[in-house]
Design an enzyme around this catalytic site. Structure first.
Site, PDB file in Angstrom:
ATOM      1  N   ARG A 176       0.834  -1.211   0.000  1.00 53.24           N
ATOM      2  CA  ARG A 176       0.000   0.000   0.000  1.00 53.24           C
ATOM      3  C   ARG A 176       0.868   1.260   0.000  1.00 53.24           C
ATOM      4  O   ARG A 176       0.605   2.204  -0.753  1.00 53.24           O
ATOM      5  CB  ARG A 176      -0.921   0.002   1.210  1.00 53.24           C
ATOM      6  CG  ARG A 176      -2.003  -1.051   1.108  1.00 53.24           C
ATOM      7  CD  ARG A 176      -2.862  -1.087   2.352  1.00 53.24           C
ATOM      8  NE  ARG A 176      -3.840  -2.157   2.258  1.00 53.24           N
ATOM      9  CZ  ARG A 176      -4.433  -2.710   3.293  1.00 53.24           C
ATOM     10  NH1 ARG A 176      -4.183  -2.279   4.520  1.00 53.24           N
ATOM     11  NH2 ARG A 176      -5.301  -3.680   3.134  1.00 53.24           N
TER      12      ARG A 176
ATOM     13  N   ARG B  70      20.444  -6.945   7.660  1.00 53.82           N
ATOM     14  CA  ARG B  70      19.970  -8.313   7.853  1.00 53.82           C
ATOM     15  C   ARG B  70      21.065  -9.264   8.317  1.00 53.82           C
ATOM     16  O   ARG B  70      20.784 -10.326   8.856  1.00 53.82           O
ATOM     17  CB  ARG B  70      19.343  -8.841   6.567  1.00 53.82           C
ATOM     18  CG  ARG B  70      20.357  -9.266   5.527  1.00 53.82           C
ATOM     19  CD  ARG B  70      19.719  -9.549   4.166  1.00 53.82           C
ATOM     20  NE  ARG B  70      20.594 -10.270   3.280  1.00 53.82           N
ATOM     21  CZ  ARG B  70      21.668  -9.769   2.668  1.00 53.82           C
ATOM     22  NH1 ARG B  70      22.000  -8.511   2.859  1.00 53.82           N
ATOM     23  NH2 ARG B  70      22.399 -10.504   1.867  1.00 53.82           N
TER      24      ARG B  70
END
Length: 153
Positions: free
Chosen positions: A34, A107
């Site tokens: 979105r 990460r």
């Protein structure tokens, strides 16, 4: 039936936590879609979206492996030890997800830590299964030798 429940209650709790964490990761992809206007089935878009999408995909890819070794190590080695390792793994995957969402480099630390926890769970599962299948005549001397090795160092 109550005894069986107690024998796996911690493993079931960690499993449920893992499922909820996977749902959270999926929800984060929906939010990113979105935010960055990436409509399904597209999997590419701005780098910010792609990092969130890839982090979720990677966590999903490893989840079946994690569940399998969590349960094998918990049933055949020790439920509490396996559950504690499971919580460490889930915490590392949470940090991995958010680190990756921020930057590709973010990460790495949590990824390496979670990999070490997976290897530890695999080792516990192997030890538990080997112990389970050892004949009783070998089990006692082997366990004594392991105990002696662990206490003399």
């Amino acid at each position: 039936m109550h005894g069986v429940r107690e024998e796996v209650a911690l493993l079931a709790t960690v499993t449920l936590c893992g499922v909820l964490l996977q749902a959270y990761f999926s929800w984060q992809v929906i939010i990113a879609r979105r935010r960055y206007r990436v409509s399904p089935p597209a999997t590419s878009g701005p780098p910010e979206f792609e990092r969130v999408f890839r982090a979720q995909a990677n966590c999903t890819e490893y989840f079946p492996l994690f569940l399998a070794i969590l349960w094998v190590s918990g049933v055949f080695f020790h439920q509490g030890t396996a559950a504690a390792c499971g919580l460490l793994y889930l915490g590392a995957r949470y940090r991995y997800f958010h680190g990756y969402a921020a930057s590709a480099q973010g990460r790495l630390g949590p990824l390496y830590f979670s990999a070490r926890v997976l290897w530890l769970l695999i080792a516990l599962a192997v030890l538990g299964l080997v112990s389970h299948f050892l004949p009783v005549s070998l089990k006692t001397p082997v366990l004594r030798k392991l105990q002696w090795l662990m206490t003399t160092r």
